[in-house]
Design a protein around this motif. Structure first.
Motif, PDB file in Angstrom:
ATOM      1  N   ASN A   1     -20.028   7.897 -13.256  1.00 44.70           N
ATOM      2  CA  ASN A   1     -19.925   6.780 -12.314  1.00 44.70           C
ATOM      3  C   ASN A   1     -19.021   5.662 -12.823  1.00 44.70           C
ATOM      4  N   SER A   2     -18.839   5.582 -14.138  1.00 40.67           N
ATOM      5  CA  SER A   2     -18.023   4.493 -14.701  1.00 40.67           C
ATOM      6  C   SER A   2     -16.550   4.864 -14.808  1.00 40.67           C
ATOM      7  N   THR A   3     -16.181   6.091 -14.431  1.00 42.30           N
ATOM      8  CA  THR A   3     -14.782   6.516 -14.509  1.00 42.30           C
ATOM      9  C   THR A   3     -14.073   6.221 -13.193  1.00 42.30           C
ATOM     10  N   THR A   4     -12.767   6.260 -13.216  1.00 44.72           N
ATOM     11  CA  THR A   4     -11.965   5.931 -12.035  1.00 44.72           C
ATOM     12  C   THR A   4     -12.226   6.922 -10.907  1.00 44.72           C
ATOM     13  N   SER A   5     -12.399   6.394  -9.706  1.00 39.93           N
ATOM     14  CA  SER A   5     -12.650   7.206  -8.519  1.00 39.93           C
ATOM     15  C   SER A   5     -11.446   7.124  -7.584  1.00 39.93           C
ATOM     16  N   ALA A   6     -10.940   8.284  -7.182  1.00 32.11           N
ATOM     17  CA  ALA A   6      -9.811   8.304  -6.241  1.00 32.11           C
ATOM     18  C   ALA A   6     -10.230   7.776  -4.871  1.00 32.11           C
ATOM     19  N   THR A   7     -11.458   8.026  -4.465  1.00 34.17           N
ATOM     20  CA  THR A   7     -11.900   7.620  -3.127  1.00 34.17           C
ATOM     21  C   THR A   7     -12.269   6.135  -3.075  1.00 34.17           C
ATOM     22  N   GLN A   8     -12.821   5.587  -4.161  1.00 35.69           N
ATOM     23  CA  GLN A   8     -13.217   4.180  -4.165  1.00 35.69           C
ATOM     24  C   GLN A   8     -12.034   3.242  -4.433  1.00 35.69           C
ATOM     25  N   SER A   9     -11.016   3.736  -5.130  1.00 35.41           N
ATOM     26  CA  SER A   9      -9.852   2.895  -5.435  1.00 35.41           C
ATOM     27  C   SER A   9      -9.095   2.576  -4.147  1.00 35.41           C
ATOM     28  N   THR A  10      -8.382   1.444  -4.145  1.00 31.75           N
ATOM     29  CA  THR A  10      -7.680   0.996  -2.943  1.00 31.75           C
ATOM     30  C   THR A  10      -6.181   0.896  -3.194  1.00 31.75           C
ATOM     31  N   VAL A  11      -5.397   1.217  -2.158  1.00 38.03           N
ATOM     32  CA  VAL A  11      -3.946   1.065  -2.214  1.00 38.03           C
ATOM     33  C   VAL A  11      -3.499   0.168  -1.068  1.00 38.03           C
ATOM     34  N   THR A  12      -2.564  -0.731  -1.375  1.00 39.59           N
ATOM     35  CA  THR A  12      -2.077  -1.698  -0.385  1.00 39.59           C
ATOM     36  C   THR A  12      -0.565  -1.782  -0.466  1.00 39.59           C
ATOM     37  N   ILE A  13       0.105  -1.603   0.682  1.00 41.54           N
ATOM     38  CA  ILE A  13       1.559  -1.775   0.706  1.00 41.54           C
ATOM     39  C   ILE A  13       1.879  -3.265   0.594  1.00 41.54           C
ATOM     40  N   LEU A  14       2.738  -3.609  -0.333  1.00 45.80           N
ATOM     41  CA  LEU A  14       3.139  -5.005  -0.514  1.00 45.80           C
ATOM     42  C   LEU A  14       4.304  -5.325   0.418  1.00 45.80           C
ATOM     43  N   ASN A  15       4.215  -6.474   1.080  1.00 47.29           N
ATOM     44  CA  ASN A  15       5.266  -6.915   2.002  1.00 47.29           C
ATOM     45  C   ASN A  15       5.632  -5.811   3.004  1.00 47.29           C
ATOM     46  N   PRO A  16       4.657  -5.322   3.769  1.00 51.94           N
ATOM     47  CA  PRO A  16       4.936  -4.219   4.708  1.00 51.94           C
ATOM     48  C   PRO A  16       5.916  -4.640   5.797  1.00 51.94           C
ATOM     49  N   ARG A  17       6.688  -3.678   6.282  1.00 50.84           N
ATOM     50  CA  ARG A  17       7.682  -3.938   7.325  1.00 50.84           C
ATOM     51  C   ARG A  17       7.537  -2.903   8.425  1.00 50.84           C
ATOM     52  N   ASP A  18       8.040  -3.246   9.582  1.00 52.35           N
ATOM     53  CA  ASP A  18       8.070  -2.287  10.688  1.00 52.35           C
ATOM     54  C   ASP A  18       9.169  -1.267  10.473  1.00 52.35           C
ATOM     55  N   THR A  19      10.277  -1.720   9.856  1.00 50.76           N
ATOM     56  CA  THR A  19      11.426  -0.844   9.663  1.00 50.76           C
ATOM     57  C   THR A  19      11.840  -0.852   8.204  1.00 50.76           C
ATOM     58  N   TYR A  20      12.049   0.352   7.662  1.00 52.13           N
ATOM     59  CA  TYR A  20      12.567   0.496   6.301  1.00 52.13           C
ATOM     60  C   TYR A  20      13.925   1.165   6.369  1.00 52.13           C
ATOM     61  N   CYS A  21      14.791   0.755   5.469  1.00 44.15           N
ATOM     62  CA  CYS A  21      16.140   1.312   5.437  1.00 44.15           C
ATOM     63  C   CYS A  21      16.295   2.209   4.209  1.00 44.15           C
ATOM     64  N   ARG A  22      17.162   3.193   4.358  1.00 48.27           N
ATOM     65  CA  ARG A  22      17.468   4.050   3.221  1.00 48.27           C
ATOM     66  C   ARG A  22      18.008   3.201   2.071  1.00 48.27           C
ATOM     67  N   GLY A  23      17.460   3.422   0.886  1.00 52.89           N
ATOM     68  CA  GLY A  23      17.838   2.633  -0.288  1.00 52.89           C
ATOM     69  C   GLY A  23      16.877   1.499  -0.600  1.00 52.89           C
ATOM     70  N   ASP A  24      15.974   1.157   0.358  1.00 49.13           N
ATOM     71  CA  ASP A  24      14.995   0.102   0.094  1.00 49.13           C
ATOM     72  C   ASP A  24      13.976   0.564  -0.946  1.00 49.13           C
ATOM     73  N   GLN A  25      13.326  -0.425  -1.567  1.00 51.61           N
ATOM     74  CA  GLN A  25      12.210  -0.117  -2.466  1.00 51.61           C
ATOM     75  C   GLN A  25      10.909  -0.456  -1.766  1.00 51.61           C
ATOM     76  N   LEU A  26       9.969   0.451  -1.855  1.00 51.30           N
ATOM     77  CA  LEU A  26       8.645   0.267  -1.277  1.00 51.30           C
ATOM     78  C   LEU A  26       7.650   0.143  -2.417  1.00 51.30           C
ATOM     79  N   ASP A  27       6.928  -0.966  -2.468  1.00 47.37           N
ATOM     80  CA  ASP A  27       5.966  -1.221  -3.543  1.00 47.37           C
ATOM     81  C   ASP A  27       4.543  -1.158  -3.014  1.00 47.37           C
ATOM     82  N   ILE A  28       3.690  -0.549  -3.791  1.00 43.24           N
ATOM     83  CA  ILE A  28       2.285  -0.392  -3.423  1.00 43.24           C
ATOM     84  C   ILE A  28       1.428  -0.853  -4.590  1.00 43.24           C
ATOM     85  N   LEU A  29       0.373  -1.614  -4.305  1.00 39.75           N
ATOM     86  CA  LEU A  29      -0.559  -2.060  -5.327  1.00 39.75           C
ATOM     87  C   LEU A  29      -1.774  -1.145  -5.323  1.00 39.75           C
TER      88      LEU A  29
END
Length: 522
Positions: free
Chosen positions: A68-96
């Motif tokens: 129970n004290s080890t990292t859980s894939a299901t309990q952990s959370t991911v959030t897109i930073l500065n989300p956009r409606d449109t992404y362009c080729r060459g952009d960087q997408l960051d996730i926390l």
């Protein structure tokens, strides 16, 4: 069970390792003496200890109290930073990524072994991402959007940090996970005896020394036979484990490689009329970013240099007059089997050897082309029986070559080192580096290419051969060779992008590796 606090922080596994280099030459000998393992020169021992200290700080002990004290894939959370409606080729997408345990409590230290990838299956496109570990339970996952279309993102929890710590401790406990058996032949008589990188035995030993560092291999000496009678070796996995039953539970198939982004929607990427950056021709010595390329329509495309896709005629022109030496394991042997399919004219020459690990030789007399594959020296792990009468210790093989502008050497090793304490790999890597330095003194025009390890199957013998061990070797090797004028084929990055998860990837991946090599030498 309440959330547990951590009192020890872990330096990110992605941080470059500061390594040291030392002087080595190559001689080999064998003797019939009863002795303890040969001690390395003091300077060498001190430098290797420095590297080990760095790695041990990077992977500190993590007490494992309960699943129970080890990292859980299901309990952990991911959030897109500065989300956009449109992404362009060459952009960087960051996730926390915020790592949480199975009770939903925030992890307070890092060190999880993660693998990130983006892909568009319809486009046969893929690329690795980059993970930054902040050592406090949070991670930054960065993707470069290399192509347009619908892109899916993946972040796999390969092992939690507690599993990483257990694997690292288990790896460095001993050299006995693999059983070596040596075949001694004297006329019509043959005897098998126990061999290894170390042997705890009161029996008389044969000691085989390689290089000025005297990298050592031992066999129990058979009665009435000289040490020189050793002709073949075979190996088996020993039924031994340094993991506790509780630790082993972390490596059950259901707990390895768990998706952490399953609720994240696909990303739509547009062209946006962005201009292409011009790059110079691929050349040896170039620094490779992470990621160093991506796949599109099944082909590898580099991000740091202008790579040319070569057809049969261009390949034959490239190989004309070349002497090519492939030194390593079976992942490089795949090259010499693939090359005749695309080059057409080189043909195998029968050297009257047997077995899958015999020396392979391709010749094209008309174009004065020679391509040779030879397996690397101990440790070499396989159920097959292989000859050691012409042992392929890579530093010695390099020292035998005079070199010139038409000579190219490709080196890969690592897969067979994974079951052994890391000092074996470090020592060999430094020995190889020093042999390359000696080669460059007598022939600076010789082209040397380092091929890193492939990723492999996730659920096979994790304690012995898991990719965590390969990743530590990958980081170490890159650092040891980072300031040397060699070309690098980043097979680790490439096989993640292709999503192969196979130590012997399919032909189209081998073709991409070879195309990168030919771009370096032609």
């Amino acid at each position: 069970m309440s959330c547990l606090l951590s009192f020890q922080l872990w330096s990110a596994i992605n941080v470059p390792i500061s390594l040291y280099h030392l002087n080595i030459s190559t001689n080999s000998s064998c003797s019939e003496i009863k002795m303890s393992p040969v001690k390395l020169p003091t300077e060498t021992e001190l430098r290797i200890r420095k590297i080990l200290e760095t790695l041990n700080k990077m992977i500190p002990p993590r007490p494992f109290t309960h699943l129970n004290s080890t990292t859980s894939a299901t309990q952990s959370t991911v959030t897109i930073l500065n989300p956009r409606d449109t992404y362009c080729r060459g952009d960087q997408l960051d996730i926390l990524l915020e790592a949480r345990d199975h009770l939903g409590c925030r992890k307070e230290y890092g060190g999880d072994f993660l693998r990130t990838r983006m892909s568009s299956p319809a486009l046969k496109a893929g690329a690795s991402g980059k993970v930054t570990d902040f050592n406090n339970g949070t991670y930054l996952v960065s993707f470069t959007l290399f192509w347009e279309g619908q892109v899916s993102l993946s972040l796999l929890l390969i092992h939690p940090s507690e599993g990483v710590s257990a694997l690292w401790w288990a790896r460095n406990q001993g050299y006995d996970k693999i059983i070596f058996k040596g075949k001694f032949v004297n006329g019509t008589s043959q005897v098998f005896t126990e061999c290894g990188l170390t042997l705890n035995s009161n029996s008389e030993l044969c000691t085989y020394l390689y290089g000025r560092d005297q990298e050592t291999f031992y066999c129990k000496k058979p009665q009435h036979m000289p040490c020189e009678a050793l002709t073949h070796v075979t190996t088996r996995n020993r039924e031994i484990s340094y993991l506790s039953v509780k630790e082993k539970s972390l490596f059950h198939k259901s707990k390895v490689g768990i998706e952490m982004m399953k609720d994240l929607k696909n990303i739509d990427v547009s062209h946006c009329n962005k201009s292409e950056k011009s790059t110079e021709k691929c050349q040896i010595g170039m620094k490779i970013p992470v990621p160093g390329g991506y796949t599109l329509q099944g082909r590898w495309i580099t991000t740091f240099c202008n790579q040319i896709q070569l057809d049969t005629n261009k390949i034959n022109d490239c190989l004309k007059g070349k002497l090519i030496y492939l030194l390593g394991d079976s992942t490089l042997r795949q090259w010499i089997h693939y090359l005749p399919r695309v080059a057409k004219t080189p043909k195998f020459f029968d050297l009257h050897e047997t077995g899958p690990f015999k020396k392979h030789l391709l010749l094209d007399a008309e174009r004065h082309t020679q391509i040779q594959w030879k397996k690397h020296g101990y440790p070499f792990v396989t159920y097959s029986t292989y000859s050691v009468t012409d042992e392929g210790y890579i530093p010695r093989e390099i020292d035998r070559l005079s070199g010139d502008k038409n000579t190219a050497i490709v080196i890969t090793f690592g897969q067979h080192f994974r079951p052994f304490p890391i000092d074996v790999f470090i020592r060999r890597a430094i020995s190889v580096r020093k042999a390359i330095e000696r080669l460059f003194l007598r022939s600076p025009d010789t082209k040397v290419i380092i091929k890193t390890e492939n990723i492999r199957e996730m659920h096979i013998e994790t304690e012995w051969f898991g990719d965590f061990h390969g990743y530590i070797q990958y980081l170490t090797l890159n650092d040891i060779f980072k300031d040397l004028n060699v070309g690098v084929i980043d097979a680790w990055d490439m096989t993640i992008a292709y999503g192969t998860n196979n130590v012997h990837p399919p032909d189209h991946v081998i073709g991409s590796q070879i195309n990168m090599f030919l771009n370096y030498i032609c």
